[in-house]
Design a protein around this motif. Structure first.
Motif, PDB file in Angstrom:
ATOM      1  N   LEU A  31       0.850  -1.180   0.000  1.00 38.98           N
ATOM      2  CA  LEU A  31       0.000   0.000   0.000  1.00 38.98           C
ATOM      3  C   LEU A  31       0.891   1.238   0.000  1.00 38.98           C
ATOM      4  O   LEU A  31       1.735   1.405   0.876  1.00 38.98           O
ATOM      5  CB  LEU A  31      -0.888   0.013   1.249  1.00 38.98           C
ATOM      6  N   LYS A  32       0.729   2.084  -1.018  1.00 39.12           N
ATOM      7  CA  LYS A  32       1.510   3.315  -1.130  1.00 39.12           C
ATOM      8  C   LYS A  32       0.574   4.491  -0.929  1.00 39.12           C
ATOM      9  O   LYS A  32      -0.426   4.620  -1.621  1.00 39.12           O
ATOM     10  CB  LYS A  32       2.191   3.404  -2.487  1.00 39.12           C
ATOM     11  N   ILE A  33       0.914   5.346   0.035  1.00 34.11           N
ATOM     12  CA  ILE A  33       0.136   6.558   0.312  1.00 34.11           C
ATOM     13  C   ILE A  33       0.946   7.748  -0.182  1.00 34.11           C
ATOM     14  O   ILE A  33       2.059   7.993   0.292  1.00 34.11           O
ATOM     15  CB  ILE A  33      -0.117   6.733   1.829  1.00 34.11           C
ATOM     16  N   ASP A  34       0.410   8.468  -1.150  1.00 35.28           N
ATOM     17  CA  ASP A  34       1.035   9.708  -1.625  1.00 35.28           C
ATOM     18  C   ASP A  34       0.495  10.846  -0.773  1.00 35.28           C
ATOM     19  O   ASP A  34      -0.717  10.952  -0.562  1.00 35.28           O
ATOM     20  CB  ASP A  34       0.699   9.949  -3.098  1.00 35.28           C
ATOM     21  N   TRP A  35       1.409  11.706  -0.293  1.00 32.71           N
ATOM     22  CA  TRP A  35       0.995  12.813   0.557  1.00 32.71           C
ATOM     23  C   TRP A  35       2.014  13.936   0.487  1.00 32.71           C
ATOM     24  O   TRP A  35       3.041  13.806  -0.162  1.00 32.71           O
ATOM     25  CB  TRP A  35       0.757  12.338   1.985  1.00 32.71           C
ATOM     26  N   ARG A  36       1.684  15.058   1.123  1.00 35.25           N
ATOM     27  CA  ARG A  36       2.554  16.238   1.111  1.00 35.25           C
ATOM     28  C   ARG A  36       2.774  16.732   2.534  1.00 35.25           C
ATOM     29  O   ARG A  36       1.857  16.704   3.350  1.00 35.25           O
ATOM     30  CB  ARG A  36       1.953  17.350   0.272  1.00 35.25           C
ATOM     31  N   ARG A  37       4.010  17.192   2.792  1.00 37.22           N
ATOM     32  CA  ARG A  37       4.353  17.831   4.057  1.00 37.22           C
ATOM     33  C   ARG A  37       5.352  18.933   3.766  1.00 37.22           C
ATOM     34  O   ARG A  37       6.369  18.678   3.113  1.00 37.22           O
ATOM     35  CB  ARG A  37       4.947  16.828   5.046  1.00 37.22           C
ATOM     36  N   GLY A  41       5.391  21.276   1.645  1.00 38.53           N
ATOM     37  CA  GLY A  41       5.622  21.482   0.226  1.00 38.53           C
ATOM     38  C   GLY A  41       6.369  20.353  -0.467  1.00 38.53           C
ATOM     39  O   GLY A  41       6.665  20.459  -1.659  1.00 38.53           O
ATOM     40  N   ARG A  42       6.673  19.287   0.236  1.00 38.54           N
ATOM     41  CA  ARG A  42       7.391  18.145  -0.356  1.00 38.54           C
ATOM     42  C   ARG A  42       6.424  17.025  -0.696  1.00 38.54           C
ATOM     43  O   ARG A  42       5.545  16.692   0.092  1.00 38.54           O
ATOM     44  CB  ARG A  42       8.431  17.592   0.613  1.00 38.54           C
ATOM     45  N   ALA A  43       6.626  16.423  -1.865  1.00 36.57           N
ATOM     46  CA  ALA A  43       5.841  15.258  -2.272  1.00 36.57           C
ATOM     47  C   ALA A  43       6.474  14.026  -1.631  1.00 36.57           C
ATOM     48  O   ALA A  43       7.646  13.728  -1.848  1.00 36.57           O
ATOM     49  CB  ALA A  43       5.833  15.117  -3.787  1.00 36.57           C
ATOM     50  N   LEU A  44       5.686  13.319  -0.816  1.00 34.55           N
ATOM     51  CA  LEU A  44       6.162  12.132  -0.109  1.00 34.55           C
ATOM     52  C   LEU A  44       5.310  10.923  -0.486  1.00 34.55           C
ATOM     53  O   LEU A  44       4.178  11.074  -0.944  1.00 34.55           O
ATOM     54  CB  LEU A  44       6.089  12.356   1.401  1.00 34.55           C
ATOM     55  N   ALA A  45       5.856   9.747  -0.270  1.00 35.63           N
ATOM     56  CA  ALA A  45       5.109   8.507  -0.463  1.00 35.63           C
ATOM     57  C   ALA A  45       5.549   7.524   0.612  1.00 35.63           C
ATOM     58  O   ALA A  45       6.747   7.257   0.762  1.00 35.63           O
ATOM     59  CB  ALA A  45       5.357   7.921  -1.850  1.00 35.63           C
ATOM     60  N   SER A  46       4.597   7.015   1.378  1.00 44.91           N
ATOM     61  CA  SER A  46       4.881   6.047   2.427  1.00 44.91           C
ATOM     62  C   SER A  46       4.335   4.693   2.007  1.00 44.91           C
ATOM     63  O   SER A  46       3.248   4.606   1.433  1.00 44.91           O
ATOM     64  CB  SER A  46       4.247   6.479   3.750  1.00 44.91           C
ATOM     65  N   GLY A  47       5.087   3.629   2.292  1.00 42.81           N
ATOM     66  CA  GLY A  47       4.683   2.285   1.900  1.00 42.81           C
ATOM     67  C   GLY A  47       4.463   1.374   3.092  1.00 42.81           C
ATOM     68  O   GLY A  47       5.212   1.429   4.070  1.00 42.81           O
TER      69      GLY A  47
END
Length: 115
Positions: free
Chosen positions: A77-83, A85-91
């Motif tokens: 499961l990959k969650i795309d998100w922002r913090r 101003g940075r584009a992040l993805a948690s798996g």
């Protein structure tokens, strides 16, 4: 609550650039929960939680590898998100059942759309 594994958080879609913010760098086993604030993953033996607020999430998808980790083709499961101003993805690896993981990702996307 789902038992699983946190695979890391990447920056800008590059698997070799991992987020080193407090609580996001260390991979490990633990428990994923959803609450009114968002997604929380509490790793075993560590105090820091991975916390992704609903308002920061951009989408959920299934992939077969994340942050340099491949789990024999099983769904991640990959969650795309922002913090900040940075584009992040948690798996997160939460189980082998691809259909159940697809339903979970679809449910997350519905919740993200409502946030």
């Amino acid at each position: 609550m789902k038992q699983g594994n946190y695979l890391g958080t990447t920056i800008g879609g590059r698997w070799w650039r991992r987020d080193r913010a407090k609580g996001y760098f260390a991979r490990g086993n633990g428990h994923l929960t959803l609450d009114a604030h968002g997604l929380r993953f509490k790793r075993l033996l560590l105090e820091d939680e991975v916390v992704i607020p609903w308002g920061a999430m951009r989408g959920a998808s299934l992939v077969t590898a994340h942050a340099g980790q491949w789990i024999l083709g099983r769904p991640v499961l990959k969650i795309d998100w922002r913090r900040d101003g940075r584009a992040l993805a948690s798996g997160f690896y939460l189980g082998r059942d691809r259909a159940a993981m697809r339903r979970f990702a679809d449910d997350l996307n519905r919740r993200i759309g409502q946030a």
